[in-house]
Write a protein that holds these residues in place. Structure first.
Motif, PDB file in Angstrom:
ATOM      1  N   VAL A 168     -12.113  19.669  27.909  1.00 36.06           N
ATOM      2  CA  VAL A 168     -13.242  18.966  27.307  1.00 36.06           C
ATOM      3  C   VAL A 168     -12.791  17.620  26.756  1.00 36.06           C
ATOM      4  CG1 VAL A 168     -15.110  19.101  25.613  1.00 36.06           C
ATOM      5  CG2 VAL A 168     -14.359  21.166  26.804  1.00 36.06           C
ATOM      6  N   ASP A 169     -11.595  17.583  26.166  1.00 38.18           N
ATOM      7  CA  ASP A 169     -11.030  16.297  25.745  1.00 38.18           C
ATOM      8  C   ASP A 169     -10.970  15.339  26.928  1.00 38.18           C
ATOM      9  OD1 ASP A 169     -10.105  16.799  22.901  1.00 38.18           O
ATOM     10  OD2 ASP A 169      -9.007  18.393  23.907  1.00 38.18           O
ATOM     11  N   THR A 200     -14.644  14.235  28.359  1.00 34.13           N
ATOM     12  CA  THR A 200     -15.393  13.338  27.468  1.00 34.13           C
ATOM     13  C   THR A 200     -14.844  11.916  27.516  1.00 34.13           C
ATOM     14  OG1 THR A 200     -14.035  14.075  25.596  1.00 34.13           O
ATOM     15  CG2 THR A 200     -16.176  15.143  25.879  1.00 34.13           C
ATOM     16  N   ILE A 208     -15.211  24.259  23.810  1.00 35.35           N
ATOM     17  CA  ILE A 208     -14.328  23.647  22.811  1.00 35.35           C
ATOM     18  C   ILE A 208     -13.499  24.795  22.242  1.00 35.35           C
ATOM     19  CG2 ILE A 208     -14.191  22.231  20.731  1.00 35.35           C
ATOM     20  CD1 ILE A 208     -16.910  21.069  21.437  1.00 35.35           C
ATOM     21  N   ALA A 254      -9.651  20.569  17.257  1.00 40.06           N
ATOM     22  CA  ALA A 254      -9.447  19.768  18.471  1.00 40.06           C
ATOM     23  C   ALA A 254      -8.980  18.377  18.074  1.00 40.06           C
ATOM     24  CB  ALA A 254     -10.748  19.683  19.269  1.00 40.06           C
ATOM     25  N   THR A 302     -11.964  15.180  21.872  1.00 36.18           N
ATOM     26  CA  THR A 302     -13.303  15.763  21.964  1.00 36.18           C
ATOM     27  C   THR A 302     -14.172  15.399  20.766  1.00 36.18           C
ATOM     28  OG1 THR A 302     -12.694  17.647  23.362  1.00 36.18           O
ATOM     29  CG2 THR A 302     -14.600  17.933  21.947  1.00 36.18           C
ATOM     30  N   ARG A 345     -15.214  11.655  20.796  1.00 36.00           N
ATOM     31  CA  ARG A 345     -16.023  11.102  21.892  1.00 36.00           C
ATOM     32  C   ARG A 345     -17.327  11.855  22.131  1.00 36.00           C
ATOM     33  NH1 ARG A 345     -10.544  10.509  24.129  1.00 36.00           N
ATOM     34  NH2 ARG A 345     -10.045   8.272  24.073  1.00 36.00           N
ATOM     35  N   ILE A 346     -17.326  13.155  21.886  1.00 37.39           N
ATOM     36  CA  ILE A 346     -18.526  13.929  22.212  1.00 37.39           C
ATOM     37  C   ILE A 346     -19.739  13.565  21.350  1.00 37.39           C
ATOM     38  CG2 ILE A 346     -18.254  15.990  20.745  1.00 37.39           C
ATOM     39  CD1 ILE A 346     -18.764  17.644  23.348  1.00 37.39           C
ATOM     40  N   ALA A 357     -18.448  23.413  18.523  1.00 37.73           N
ATOM     41  CA  ALA A 357     -17.116  23.286  17.923  1.00 37.73           C
ATOM     42  C   ALA A 357     -16.823  24.416  16.946  1.00 37.73           C
ATOM     43  CB  ALA A 357     -16.989  21.940  17.216  1.00 37.73           C
TER      44      ALA A 357
END
Length: 273
Positions: A123-124, A127, A142, A151, A155, A158-159, A172
């Motif tokens: 996910v990091d 994104t 996440i 995290a 993530t 940016r998310i 999260a």
């Protein structure tokens, strides 16, 4: 370029980066992080590249961080002064963050294609990309909360530019799966295709369309959009005014207008190395 965790090739203006450890669920081990930086450094210096497709192999896009490698790395950092241990760990995290920052900072658009699970560090990674396409069975997690950590590779930074705050906090805090259909409904992914092969084909069509546009305008759009995330509207307007005042002196706009008037496809020179 010798790589252990990625395959890399360039053709027709498209750089293709593929995670290539399906038997290990494409987990992010010690080789992965510097190799991602190495590949994007090559892209920055290859002016023939006008778009990137980042994909994976096997059942899952990635299971995220290689926990065995992470545990060994953590064990090796113990001993001695506690303050110095923690400062060294901070630098380690910053090095990992750089592996996805290079995607965000890349001068050309990056399209990522996911299948199966895109977990934790995955996910990091996604994104940091410009455009996300996935197969219908794909999901995003996440994962960090499920292993008791926050995290820390991009993530949570940016998310918030991609999803509503309430949903972000739910994902999260709970670490639940965020399936493809829901991700599409919230605009996290641009499109969902039936199969992984279909998703890769859709990415290829999109990348070729991007490659046909002015590379000067494309890199300008990405620069202006990224700048706007961190600045006010007024700052962004000033930035784009200065950008166009400098960059519109080139030939691309003339070529585009001429081609449109003649109902032809424009041809643009690569950017200068």
């Amino acid at each position: 370029m010798e790589l252990k965790t990625l395959d890399y090739s360039v053709s027709d203006g498209i750089a293709r980066i593929t995670l290539c450890r399906p038997a290990e669920l494409n987990t992010m081990n010690g080789d992965f992080w510097p190799e991602m930086v190495q590949v994007f450094k090559a892209i920055e210096h290859d002016m023939a590249v006008r778009c990137v497709i980042l994909a994976s192999t096997g059942k899952h896009f990635t299971a995220g961080l290689d926990l065995k490698w992470a545990g060994q790395n953590a064990a090796a950092s113990t001993g001695g002064d506690l303050g110095r241990q923690r400062e060294a760990f901070r630098r380690h995290v910053k090095e990992l963050q750089e592996s996805f920052k290079v995607i965000d900072d890349c001068r050309v658009p990056v399209i990522v294609v996911t299948q199966g699970g895109c977990i934790g560090g995955g996910v990091d990674l996604v994104t940091a990309c410009d455009i996300r396409i996935c197969s219908s069975e794909a999901y995003f997690t996440i994962q960090e909360i499920n292993v008791g950590i926050v995290a820390d590779v991009g993530t949570l930074q940016r998310i918030p530019h991609l999803l509503p705050q309430g949903l972000i906090r739910e994902l999260a805090y709970t670490g639940r799966k965020f399936p493809a259909a829901e991700a599409l409904r919230y605009g996290f992914v641009n499109r969902v295709e039936d199969t992984h092969a279909d998703a890769l084909a859709a990415a290829d069509v999109m990348a070729r369309e991007i490659c046909a546009k002015s590379p000067l305008a494309i890199t300008g759009i990405k620069q202006v959009l990224n700048y706007g995330r961190e600045h006010s509207i007024a700052d962004g307007l000033e930035y784009v005014a200065v950008w166009n005042a400098g960059m519109l002196q080139g030939e691309d706009m003339k070529e585009a207008v001429k081609a449109q008037m003649a109902r032809l496809s424009a041809t643009y020179a690569n950017l200068k190395a």
